[in-house]
Design a protein around this motif. Structure first.
Motif, PDB file in Angstrom:
ATOM      1  N   TYR A   1       0.808  -1.216   0.000  1.00 29.09           N
ATOM      2  CA  TYR A   1       0.000   0.000   0.000  1.00 29.09           C
ATOM      3  C   TYR A   1       0.844   1.269   0.000  1.00 29.09           C
ATOM      4  CZ  TYR A   1      -4.185  -2.760   1.323  1.00 29.09           C
ATOM      5  OH  TYR A   1      -5.239  -3.650   1.360  1.00 29.09           O
ATOM      6  N   THR A   2       2.061   1.194   0.539  1.00 30.44           N
ATOM      7  CA  THR A   2       2.893   2.384   0.713  1.00 30.44           C
ATOM      8  C   THR A   2       4.094   2.308  -0.221  1.00 30.44           C
ATOM      9  OG1 THR A   2       3.986   1.257   2.568  1.00 30.44           O
ATOM     10  CG2 THR A   2       2.185   2.767   3.098  1.00 30.44           C
ATOM     11  N   LEU A   3       3.965   2.916  -1.374  1.00 37.72           N
ATOM     12  CA  LEU A   3       5.030   2.914  -2.378  1.00 37.72           C
ATOM     13  C   LEU A   3       5.739   4.261  -2.388  1.00 37.72           C
ATOM     14  CD1 LEU A   3       3.259   1.164  -5.412  1.00 37.72           C
ATOM     15  CD2 LEU A   3       4.807   0.148  -3.734  1.00 37.72           C
ATOM     16  N   PRO A   4       7.083   4.258  -2.387  1.00 41.94           N
ATOM     17  CA  PRO A   4       7.835   5.515  -2.405  1.00 41.94           C
ATOM     18  C   PRO A   4       7.425   6.420  -3.569  1.00 41.94           C
ATOM     19  CG  PRO A   4       9.306   3.676  -1.940  1.00 41.94           C
ATOM     20  CD  PRO A   4       7.977   3.080  -2.308  1.00 41.94           C
ATOM     21  N   GLU A   5       7.205   7.672  -3.234  1.00 43.48           N
ATOM     22  CA  GLU A   5       6.849   8.728  -4.186  1.00 43.48           C
ATOM     23  C   GLU A   5       5.450   8.571  -4.785  1.00 43.48           C
ATOM     24  OE1 GLU A   5       9.895   9.534  -7.079  1.00 43.48           O
ATOM     25  OE2 GLU A   5      11.517   9.322  -5.612  1.00 43.48           O
ATOM     26  N   ILE A   6       4.700   7.572  -4.313  1.00 39.13           N
ATOM     27  CA  ILE A   6       3.327   7.375  -4.803  1.00 39.13           C
ATOM     28  C   ILE A   6       2.318   7.592  -3.670  1.00 39.13           C
ATOM     29  CG2 ILE A   6       1.681   5.760  -5.821  1.00 39.13           C
ATOM     30  CD1 ILE A   6       3.863   6.749  -7.716  1.00 39.13           C
ATOM     31  N   SER A   7       2.468   6.821  -2.614  1.00 40.55           N
ATOM     32  CA  SER A   7       1.571   6.966  -1.460  1.00 40.55           C
ATOM     33  C   SER A   7       2.294   6.489  -0.208  1.00 40.55           C
ATOM     34  CB  SER A   7       0.294   6.146  -1.659  1.00 40.55           C
ATOM     35  OG  SER A   7      -0.506   6.190  -0.492  1.00 40.55           O
ATOM     36  N   GLN A   8       2.338   7.330   0.802  1.00 40.07           N
ATOM     37  CA  GLN A   8       2.943   6.972   2.080  1.00 40.07           C
ATOM     38  C   GLN A   8       1.909   6.992   3.199  1.00 40.07           C
ATOM     39  OE1 GLN A   8       6.631   6.188   2.645  1.00 40.07           O
ATOM     40  NE2 GLN A   8       5.811   5.555   0.659  1.00 40.07           N
ATOM     41  N   THR A   9       0.649   7.019   2.812  1.00 36.51           N
ATOM     42  CA  THR A   9      -0.450   7.076   3.779  1.00 36.51           C
ATOM     43  C   THR A   9      -1.536   6.094   3.379  1.00 36.51           C
ATOM     44  OG1 THR A   9      -0.028   9.420   4.230  1.00 36.51           O
ATOM     45  CG2 THR A   9      -2.192   8.576   4.834  1.00 36.51           C
TER      46      THR A   9
ATOM     47  N   SER B   1     -14.242  14.159   1.314  1.00 35.87           N
ATOM     48  CA  SER B   1     -13.186  14.936   1.966  1.00 35.87           C
ATOM     49  C   SER B   1     -11.867  14.168   1.998  1.00 35.87           C
ATOM     50  CB  SER B   1     -13.608  15.305   3.388  1.00 35.87           C
ATOM     51  OG  SER B   1     -14.737  16.153   3.388  1.00 35.87           O
ATOM     52  N   LEU B   2     -11.935  12.889   2.335  1.00 36.54           N
ATOM     53  CA  LEU B   2     -10.721  12.083   2.432  1.00 36.54           C
ATOM     54  C   LEU B   2     -10.058  11.881   1.072  1.00 36.54           C
ATOM     55  CD1 LEU B   2     -11.926   9.353   4.959  1.00 36.54           C
ATOM     56  CD2 LEU B   2     -10.540  11.380   5.429  1.00 36.54           C
ATOM     57  N   ALA B   3     -10.862  11.876   0.021  1.00 38.71           N
ATOM     58  CA  ALA B   3     -10.327  11.654  -1.325  1.00 38.71           C
ATOM     59  C   ALA B   3      -9.360  12.750  -1.745  1.00 38.71           C
ATOM     60  CB  ALA B   3     -11.466  11.550  -2.330  1.00 38.71           C
ATOM     61  N   SER B   4      -9.463  13.912  -1.139  1.00 38.65           N
ATOM     62  CA  SER B   4      -8.591  15.029  -1.515  1.00 38.65           C
ATOM     63  C   SER B   4      -7.126  14.739  -1.221  1.00 38.65           C
ATOM     64  CB  SER B   4      -9.017  16.302  -0.770  1.00 38.65           C
ATOM     65  OG  SER B   4      -8.833  16.153   0.631  1.00 38.65           O
ATOM     66  N   HIS B   5      -6.841  13.782  -0.328  1.00 35.08           N
ATOM     67  CA  HIS B   5      -5.464  13.450   0.016  1.00 35.08           C
ATOM     68  C   HIS B   5      -4.785  12.587  -1.057  1.00 35.08           C
ATOM     69  CE1 HIS B   5      -5.870  15.114   4.036  1.00 35.08           C
ATOM     70  NE2 HIS B   5      -7.010  14.479   4.157  1.00 35.08           N
TER      71      HIS B   5
END
Length: 252
Positions: A123-131, A151-155
């Motif tokens: 789920y946590t790929l560098p430079e793609i998503s860390q959350t 609201s959460l989709a904005s992240h």
């Protein structure tokens, strides 16, 4: 003593060693029958009293535990996945505390983690998503305004959405309105780790029809985010030139 135990996502071998031991020792087991794999009950000893909480109220669950305590019996309250996530255990723990009944919580493997394993996906790929956002769509249980999917989709983070596949069209609409592009990849895993596990993939634009075609309406995890289909940077931890307390890196 009362033990609130995470049963894991479904596969009987994915309960913790401690959880399995407690099931074998329990005098009373109260399990969430709508979600927990009944195969886990095979660990129980023959004389164990077993109750399915799917047909019980909170009051009935607490009274059953209280009666067992008065008789000196050990109770396992068996919840699906990890009980801290959508387990409705806080109200049970508060009531046990009011009655001065001791309890211990034993964590379990959550279905969002079993889903990652099923998808063979980090789920946590560098430079793609860390959350990773763990949430659900609003239904009969209200969601705070700032925590609604839009609201959460904005992240633009990786999002794991529980208890919402039956509202997939609404989920998609909110995610797109919140900022995800309609081409964003999305995956649905029904009954992750169970023998009947089913995986479907698509984009926000196509997934509602795919879910309908595959007759998926419950017991499924929704995962959305760019981590599902994109190029990513490799971890610096294993780069030859990267030094840390266990290894001296080389020059580039």
């Amino acid at each position: 003593m009362v033990y609130i135990v995470g049963a894991g996502p479904g596969d009987p071998e994915l309960i913790t060693v401690k959880g399995q031991r407690l099931l074998k020792e329990a005098d009373v087991i109260i399990y969430a029958g709508s979600l927990v794999n009944p195969a886990l009950l095979d660990y129980a000893k023959p004389e164990c009293e077993i109750y399915n909480s799917a047909s019980m109220t909170l009051g009935e669950v607490i009274e059953t535990i209280t009666a067992a305590e008065q008789e000196g019996k050990m109770t396992v309250r068996l919840h699906t996945g990890d009980p801290a996530i959508y387990g409705a255990i806080q109200e049970q723990m508060d009531e046990l505390s009011r009655r001065n009944i001791e309890y211990t919580v034993v964590p379990g493997v959550s279905s969002f983690l079993a889903t990652a394993a099923a998808l063979k996906q980090e789920y946590t790929l560098p430079e793609i998503s860390q959350t990773v956002i763990i949430t659900r769509n609003e239904g009969r249980t209200p969601v705070p305004e700032k925590e609604k999917l839009k609201s959460l989709a904005s992240h633009q983070a990786t999002m794991c959405i529980f208890l919402s596949v039956h509202m997939i069209s609404d989920v998609v609409e909110q995610l797109i309105e919140g900022g995800y592009d309609k081409t964003t990849p999305i995956a649905i895993v029904q009954k992750a780790s169970w023998p009947e596990q089913k995986i479907v993939r698509g984009t926000l634009e196509t997934i509602a029809d795919i879910v309908k075609e595959n007759n998926i309406s419950r017991t499924a995890m929704i995962v959305v985010g760019k981590c599902l289909d994109t190029e990513y940077a490799k971890s610096r931890l294993y780069a030859p030139d990267f030094s840390h307390m266990y290894r001296q890196g080389t020059d580039k």
